[in-house]
Motif scaffolding. Structure first.
Motif, short mmCIF file in Angstrom:
data_model
loop_
_atom_site.label_atom_id
_atom_site.label_comp_id
_atom_site.label_asym_id
_atom_site.label_seq_id
_atom_site.Cartn_x
_atom_site.Cartn_y
_atom_site.Cartn_z
N ARG A 180 0.84 -1.18 0.00
CA ARG A 180 0.00 0.00 0.00
C ARG A 180 0.88 1.24 0.00
NH1 ARG A 180 -2.89 -4.14 -0.09
NH2 ARG A 180 -4.96 -4.26 0.78
N GLU A 209 -5.77 4.35 -7.72
CA GLU A 209 -5.22 3.92 -6.44
C GLU A 209 -5.24 5.09 -5.44
OE1 GLU A 209 -1.11 2.06 -4.52
OE2 GLU A 209 -1.33 2.14 -6.70
N ARG A 240 -8.71 5.58 -4.11
CA ARG A 240 -9.07 4.57 -3.11
C ARG A 240 -8.43 4.88 -1.76
NH1 ARG A 240 -8.08 1.27 -7.54
NH2 ARG A 240 -6.07 0.64 -6.69
N ARG A 288 -10.19 7.78 -0.09
CA ARG A 288 -11.51 7.40 0.42
C ARG A 288 -11.42 6.43 1.59
NH1 ARG A 288 -14.59 4.77 -4.07
NH2 ARG A 288 -12.50 4.21 -4.62
N ASP A 305 -10.44 3.22 1.28
CA ASP A 305 -10.76 1.87 0.86
C ASP A 305 -9.61 0.90 1.07
OD1 ASP A 305 -13.18 2.86 0.12
OD2 ASP A 305 -12.86 2.65 -2.04
N VAL A 306 -8.41 1.43 1.26
CA VAL A 306 -7.24 0.59 1.50
C VAL A 306 -6.47 1.18 2.67
CG1 VAL A 306 -7.02 -0.20 -0.88
CG2 VAL A 306 -5.79 1.83 -0.14
#
Length: 63
Positions: A11, A50, A53, A56, A58-59
């Motif tokens: 990540r 990416e 995400r 937001r 999300d990861v």
């Protein structure tokens, strides 16, 4: 199906993703590129998705 399970994909932070996106726009001699070629455009779109995400939530971002 992705060749790498999502849990094993590193990540990246917002800062890392922004730096990677900016680097795509730097052309020869350090000048900004006016347009991205198709390969760089695809990479830009992947990085931007990416980044979205991560923003937001999300990861999980890298520590």
């Amino acid at each position: 199906m992705s060749p790498t399970p999502p849990d094993l994909v590193p990540r990246r932070s917002v800062e890392e993703l922004n730096a990677a996106i900016r680097a795509l726009w730097i052309g020869p001699g350090g000048h900004p590129a006016v347009r991205l070629n198709p390969e760089r455009r695809a990479e830009y779109e992947r990085l931007y998705a990416e980044l979205d995400r991560v923003r937001r939530g999300d990861v999980t971002t890298a520590a």
